[in-house]
Write a protein that holds these residues in place. Structure first.
Motif, PDB file in Angstrom:
ATOM      1  N   GLY B 112       6.638 -21.338   9.026  1.00 53.11           N
ATOM      2  CA  GLY B 112       5.762 -21.809   7.734  1.00 53.11           C
ATOM      3  C   GLY B 112       5.297 -20.873   6.859  1.00 53.11           C
ATOM      4  N   PHE B 113       6.353 -20.116   6.497  1.00 56.29           N
ATOM      5  CA  PHE B 113       6.184 -19.334   5.343  1.00 56.29           C
ATOM      6  C   PHE B 113       6.449 -20.077   4.047  1.00 56.29           C
ATOM      7  CE2 PHE B 113       7.320 -15.727   7.967  1.00 56.29           C
ATOM      8  CZ  PHE B 113       6.151 -15.145   8.333  1.00 56.29           C
ATOM      9  N   ASN B 114       5.928 -19.640   3.027  1.00 56.16           N
ATOM     10  CA  ASN B 114       6.132 -20.332   1.847  1.00 56.16           C
ATOM     11  C   ASN B 114       7.348 -19.912   1.023  1.00 56.16           C
ATOM     12  OD1 ASN B 114       6.023 -18.149   0.269  1.00 56.16           O
ATOM     13  ND2 ASN B 114       3.767 -18.248  -0.096  1.00 56.16           N
ATOM     14  N   GLY B 115       7.886 -20.640   0.065  1.00 56.42           N
ATOM     15  CA  GLY B 115       9.479 -20.166  -0.389  1.00 56.42           C
ATOM     16  C   GLY B 115       9.545 -19.152  -1.002  1.00 56.42           C
ATOM     17  N   ALA B 116       8.753 -18.372  -1.579  1.00 54.42           N
ATOM     18  CA  ALA B 116       8.879 -17.065  -2.045  1.00 54.42           C
ATOM     19  C   ALA B 116       8.956 -15.973  -0.827  1.00 54.42           C
ATOM     20  CB  ALA B 116       7.577 -16.861  -3.076  1.00 54.42           C
ATOM     21  N   GLU B 117       8.008 -16.258   0.143  1.00 52.88           N
ATOM     22  CA  GLU B 117       8.067 -15.229   1.299  1.00 52.88           C
ATOM     23  C   GLU B 117       9.048 -15.230   2.092  1.00 52.88           C
ATOM     24  OE1 GLU B 117       6.175 -12.700   2.128  1.00 52.88           O
ATOM     25  OE2 GLU B 117       6.529 -12.317   4.367  1.00 52.88           O
ATOM     26  N   ARG B 118       9.795 -16.487   2.108  1.00 50.01           N
ATOM     27  CA  ARG B 118      11.303 -16.728   2.858  1.00 50.01           C
ATOM     28  C   ARG B 118      12.244 -16.001   2.137  1.00 50.01           C
ATOM     29  NH1 ARG B 118       9.855 -22.256   2.879  1.00 50.01           N
ATOM     30  NH2 ARG B 118      11.865 -22.499   1.766  1.00 50.01           N
TER      31      ARG B 118
END
Lengths: 439, 236
Positions: B112-118
């Motif tokens: 469930g990480f956001n795009g930037a974190e991924r």
């Protein structure tokens, strides 16, 4: 996650193109076959005058007797679906309904004022003025003729928009004259587009054909002995000649009444029974009163607008859809089992069952959407094919409207989701340990 | 980190009950690199799938990172697996229609990480295994060794507490196997806890210690300090 699952679905479908095409074609063919028949079925069975169909009633009176061997349209109640002129006139004179109209169909030769146009035959409907208000006929120019015109047997006409376009290039023709069978008639109104399908007010001939080109007062038509173009059924040898026909028990007049409330309908039923009882008392009817009124929906069912054969055809086509979906389900199952390893890997990497369920179900939805596109194309082709096979009036129904398109999409996606439930369920129960051990 | 006490795993049919693991106990401490060895059918992979919460056990206790995993439902096990465990498989198990970037992205999506974190984690993992330049490649375009490195990057991306490797070099030639093994040792030196199932004694000897399984039971716990190249402590 929806966008992620959607992109995964597209990738997955690209991975095995042959299997994907087979699934989509299976669904598309099933949808195409079922929607082709359903589209025509819907048009056949649609409410031709929504909002008012419960208030408009076709009137029936048994003027032949229950043992009559004449034409009763094969109905169990053995009531004729039209009235004799005599009964129609008696009902018009009694005037018990909010609005009512006797009517019949005819045809006449129209001689255009424009010398460039040759004379041609036009379909004529001869109603009373109430016809227009009762059936909510829209007007482009002018208005219906008046009750006074009915009473005066006036030589007036209402044109359809198409005929007005042809004769007057679409200009306002109210007040102008046209010549019908050598007699001049004054145009009092031009209808806007109005084509209720099915043509509920007269189902004797082609139920789905276009209506008349021109409308003439019933009283004027009778006075001019305008030929009866619709059904004319007689119990036995009737008197010859026009006047003899008017006196006879032959039925050829359609009769509709507007009864806006249940109380009005009940009153009208009583009125009709009393009327038939009076006819019995007078010695005309030798049987107990038998009458009926049926609203538009009841009338369409009574007249078998959608035949049993066509209902069976729809049933068969949906059975075919079911078979196609079973095939698609088998293919989806094969596809799911074919990527059991991938699903096992995803489970190992942290996907729970609901995530796998959503991914597989969205993939089913994408297949359903693609199946809907193929189904739409095949439905269009199917309807084109039906045009060449069916009678002209039914062929008029073979077109897709927005609602049909929505039905195709909803049907394709929902049935594919349904078909995809079992493969999806199997996918969620793939044991990742077994898949990974099996390497 | 991983503690199994008197754990058993039985497969039952109507007529027979077969134990894959019986009275199985093991304790892997944080930062350890443990090799699990044994002959085929001894229960090595069953141990690994139970350790990775891919399979339930029949009896005994199992604590992962201090938490008792008995009785967890499927969702809880999936979440725990996603957050605490990184898998490295013998057959790499990359998803063929996803490129390297998207393959590494898979466990992060479920996290469930956001795009930037991924993106940050994927780039970091790929840099760690030396495959940043290959992020748009598909598995079929990579060598076996590169594919296993991608699989390791995928296992690392979620920053798990425990890496479980099942014959990580089993499908690789000697040179590629050496490269992957060196990478695992490097991860261990950086503090990763690694449990590696292998039947290769030469690989097992490179772990801090070796746990030998026969017929579903630990038969020997041998200290293996000899080839550990880092300064981390061997725990026996």
């Amino acid at each position: 996650m929806f966008a992620y699952y959607f992109s995964l679905a597209v990738r997955s479908l690209k991975r095995n193109v042959v299997l994907t095409v087979l699934m989509i074609v299976a669904i598309g063919v099933g949808i195409g076959a079922s929607m082709t028949t359903l589209t025509v079925f819907r048009a056949m069975g649609s409410d031709p005058i929504p909002g008012k169909s419960a208030e408009l009633f076709a009137v029936q009176i048994d003027n032949w007797g229950p043992d009559s061997s004449g034409s009763t349209n094969g109905k169990q109640d053995r009531l004729q679906n039209q009235l004799s002129y005599r009964d129609a006139m008696n009902l018009m004179q009694a005037h018990p309904a909010k609005a009512q109209s006797a009517m019949y169909a005819s045809s006449l030769a129209l001689t255009p004022a424009n010398p460039d146009l040759q004379a041609f035959r036009v379909h004529v409907r001869a109603p009373y003025t109430d016809f227009f208000a009762m059936f909510e006929v829209p007007f482009l120019y002018g208005a219906p003729w008046s009750s006074a015109d009915d009473a005066a047997h006036a030589e007036v006409v209402v044109l359809t928009r198409a005929l007005n376009d042809k004769l007057f290039s679409g200009a306002n023709s109210v007040g102008k004259s046209i010549t019908l069978d050598g007699h001049d008639y004054r145009v009092v109104g031009v209808m806007n587009d109005w084509e209720p399908i099915p043509k509920f007010y007269d189902l004797n001939d082609e139920k789905f054909s276009k209506g008349a080109d021109i409308y003439v007062p019933f009283t004027r038509a009778v006075e001019r002995h305008m030929a009866i173009e619709g059904n004319l059924n007689c119990k036995d040898n009737s008197e010859s000649g026009w006047e003899g026909r008017l006196r006879s028990e032959c039925v050829w007049v359609q009769f509709w009444a507007e009864l806006p409330t249940a109380a009005a309908a009940a009153d009208y039923r009583r009125f009709l029974q009393n009327y038939a009882a009076q006819q019995q008392a007078s010695g005309r009817f030798h049987w107990p009163p038998r009458t009926s009124i049926k609203n538009v929906r009841e009338w369409l069912a009574y007249e078998d607008v959608v035949s049993d054969e066509f209902r069976i055809l729809v049933l068969v086509s949906f059975s075919f859809l079911f078979v196609c979906l079973l095939n698609a389900m088998g293919l989806m199952l094969a596809k799911t089992m074919g990527r059991a390893r991938d699903i096992g890997v995803r489970r190992a990497l942290g996907a729970d069952r609901s995530a796998i369920f959503a991914q597989c179900l969205i993939e089913s939805g994408v297949i359903g959407l693609a199946g809907a596109v193929v189904g739409l194309l095949l439905t269009g082709l199917g309807l084109l094919g039906l045009r060449t096979m069916l009678s002209r009036d039914i062929a008029n129904l073979t077109h897709l409207d927005v609602i049909d398109v929505v039905i195709v999409i909803v049907l394709a996606v929902s049935t594919t989701l349904l078909a995809g439930l079992y493969p999806t369920w199997r996918a969620t129960h793939i044991q990742p340990a077994w898949q990974l051990k099996a390497q | 980190m991983l503690k199994m006490t008197h754990l058993s795993k039985a497969y039952r049919t109507e007529v027979v009950e077969t134990y894959a693991l019986r009275d199985f106990s093991i304790h892997v401490r944080p930062g350890e690199f443990v090799a699990v060895t044994g002959p085929s059918g001894s229960g090595k992979t069953t141990f690994l799938t139970i350790a990775g919460l891919l399979e339930e056990f029949t009896g005994g206790e199992y604590q992962l990172d201090g938490a008792d995993v008995r009785g967890l439902n499927d969702n809880q096990r999936s979440r725990l697996r996603n957050e605490k465990i990184g898998f490295i498989f013998q057959a790499f198990n990359l998803i063929p229609d996803l490129n390297v970037f998207d393959n590494v992205d898979v466990p992060l999506r479920y996290r469930g990480f956001n795009g930037a974190e991924r993106r940050r984690r994927i780039q970091k993992s790929l840099e760690r295994v030396g495959l940043s330049a290959r992020s748009k490649h598909y598995p079929a375009e990579l060598s076996g060794g590169q594919q296993q490195r991608v699989a390791i990057a995928r296992a690392l991306a979620g920053e798990p507490r425990l890496l479980l490797a099942d014959e990580p070099t089993g499908n690789l030639d000697t040179q590629m196997a050496r490269g992957v093994m060196e990478l695992l040792e490097e991860l261990h030196r950086d503090g990763a806890t690694i449990v590696m199932v292998t039947h290769d004694p030469e690989l097992a000897i490179r772990a801090q210690r070796e746990v030998h399984i026969v017929d579903g039971q630990v038969v020997d716990l041998v200290a293996q300090p000899r080839l550990v190249r880092s300064g981390s402590q061997a725990q026996i």
